[in-house]
Design an enzyme around this catalytic site. Structure first.
Site, PDB file in Angstrom:
ATOM      1  N   HIS A  30      -6.861  -4.762  -2.771  1.00 54.82           N
ATOM      2  CA  HIS A  30      -6.081  -4.488  -3.879  1.00 54.82           C
ATOM      3  C   HIS A  30      -4.784  -4.979  -3.818  1.00 54.82           C
ATOM      4  CE1 HIS A  30      -4.064  -1.021  -1.899  1.00 54.82           C
ATOM      5  NE2 HIS A  30      -5.246  -0.567  -1.295  1.00 54.82           N
ATOM      6  N   GLU A  32      -0.986  -4.871  -6.007  1.00 54.43           N
ATOM      7  CA  GLU A  32      -0.217  -3.870  -6.782  1.00 54.43           C
ATOM      8  C   GLU A  32       0.967  -4.398  -7.384  1.00 54.43           C
ATOM      9  OE1 GLU A  32       2.681  -1.328  -3.678  1.00 54.43           O
ATOM     10  OE2 GLU A  32       0.439  -1.516  -3.281  1.00 54.43           O
ATOM     11  N   CYS A  38       5.047   3.602  -0.010  1.00 52.96           N
ATOM     12  CA  CYS A  38       3.793   4.417  -0.226  1.00 52.96           C
ATOM     13  C   CYS A  38       3.433   4.776  -1.549  1.00 52.96           C
ATOM     14  CB  CYS A  38       3.665   5.329   0.830  1.00 52.96           C
ATOM     15  SG  CYS A  38       2.353   6.598   0.522  1.00 52.96           S
ATOM     16  N   GLU A  78      -2.705   4.675  -9.175  1.00 56.66           N
ATOM     17  CA  GLU A  78      -2.193   5.443  -8.044  1.00 56.66           C
ATOM     18  C   GLU A  78      -1.491   6.704  -8.683  1.00 56.66           C
ATOM     19  OE1 GLU A  78      -2.689   6.505  -5.286  1.00 56.66           O
ATOM     20  OE2 GLU A  78      -1.557   5.115  -3.893  1.00 56.66           O
TER      21      GLU A  78
END
Length: 340
Positions: A152, A154, A162, A231
């Site tokens: 993945h 981002e 994080c 997320e």
């Protein structure tokens, strides 16, 4: 078979992005989910993951941080593993998840984990792709060559953190889509045709709001992302609405105890429509607690007898694959391990 193609459409963008953005609509007939519905599960991990995505049931991938945790997950019967960037950074470097680990760190960890059972798909974190489009493409090629099934990418800035920490910053829509396109182009350029899975992740929900996050993932899917990963989904209702908004693209949900997302069980996540659930820190947090307890016990008692719980060295090595190596050696005509 026809080559992958982009047709171009104009999509309206919501604030704070520009009023409109030109996005390529990607389609690769070879990777159509219909092609993965039938037949036995493939021993090729990327193909196997596509079959799992195309067929009923949620894909459950526990986060692993090293060879020991990967062995424990395989022993427990999990059919997919997740290589967390946070866990990899912590286990390999003893550092927090603040963009400290490099591409080489991630590839080395992924290659090791993928080699333990070469048919079990490993989904691996690739942060922001470690640079511009050329580095994103290099990341995809190196991950695929390492035997990893999926990654993945981002939309955080290069100095990322994080996804369950505060203070995140994200790049523009277009920069995010450039990363996705670079990953897709690199995958489609692998000789022989690769089933490597590209997952588009956005961290923008906490920065720009859920509407922007969903719009970014819609554009990522149009650019060729096979799976969408939002997320920090904070409620059941938001996860369900995200799944509905992005259908038919599969949605990945990340559950971290104490993080931004509620501690959904995987049956609950499946009922909400998620197709993949990862538990990013399940192994490394448990290992930290166990190792702390063992070290404190040793410091206090002067022995590791209690924390070993009766496990002798041979029993430990058996979990690490000892018997398979002994069998291989014997089949090859070796005699070094007749007695161990």
């Amino acid at each position: 078979m026809p080559a992958p193609s982009y047709s171009f459409t104009l999509e309206t963008a919501s604030a704070p992005a520009p009023a409109a953005v030109e996005a390529g609509v990607y389609y690769n007939p070879r990777l159509d989910p219909k092609n993965y519905l039938d037949g036995p599960l493939s021993p090729i991990p990327s193909t196997r993951l596509r079959q799992m995505l195309a067929r009923p049931g949620i894909v459950v991938a526990p986060g692993i941080c090293d060879g020991i945790s990967a062995r424990a997950a395989l022993e427990a019967g999990f059919e997919c593993l997740y290589q967390s960037g946070a866990a990899t950074t912590a286990s390999r470097m003893g550092q927090p998840d603040l963009a400290i680990a490099t591409l080489n760190d991630f590839v080395g960890a992924g290659q090791m984990v993928s080699s333990l059972d070469t048919s079990v798909p490993v989904i691996a974190d690739a942060d922001v792709g470690f640079g511009g489009p050329a580095m994103v493409a290099r990341t995809v090629r190196q991950y695929a060559r390492a035997g990893i099934a999926a990654l993945h990418i981002e939309d955080q800035v290069q100095t990322k953190r994080c996804g369950h920490l505060l203070g995140k910053q994200v790049v523009s829509r277009e920069e995010f889509l450039t990363r996705i396109r670079a990953a897709v182009i690199a995958r489609d350029s692998i000789p022989g045709g690769s089933d490597f899975v590209i997952i588009g992740r956005t961290d923008s929900a906490q920065v720009l709001g859920m509407d922007e996050a969903i719009q970014r993932l819609k554009l990522a899917a149009a650019a060729g992302a096979d799976v969408c990963f939002i997320e920090g989904v904070r409620t059941k209702e938001l996860l369900e609405s995200t799944v509905a908004a992005l259908a038919p693209t599969p949605v990945l949900v990340n559950v971290i105890s104490g993080g931004l997302t509620p501690s959904f069980t995987y049956p609950e996540a499946e009922q909400m429509g998620a197709k993949i659930i990862i538990f990013s820190l399940v192994s490394c947090v448990a290992m930290l607690h166990a190792c702390r307890a063992a070290m404190r016990s040793l410091k206090k008692t002067g022995t590791d007898f209690m924390t070993a719980q009766g496990m002798d060295p041979k029993q430990f090595f058996e979990v690490m694959g000892l018997n398979e190596i002994i069998e291989l050696d014997a089949k090859a005509g070796g005699s070094a391990f007749q007695v161990v």
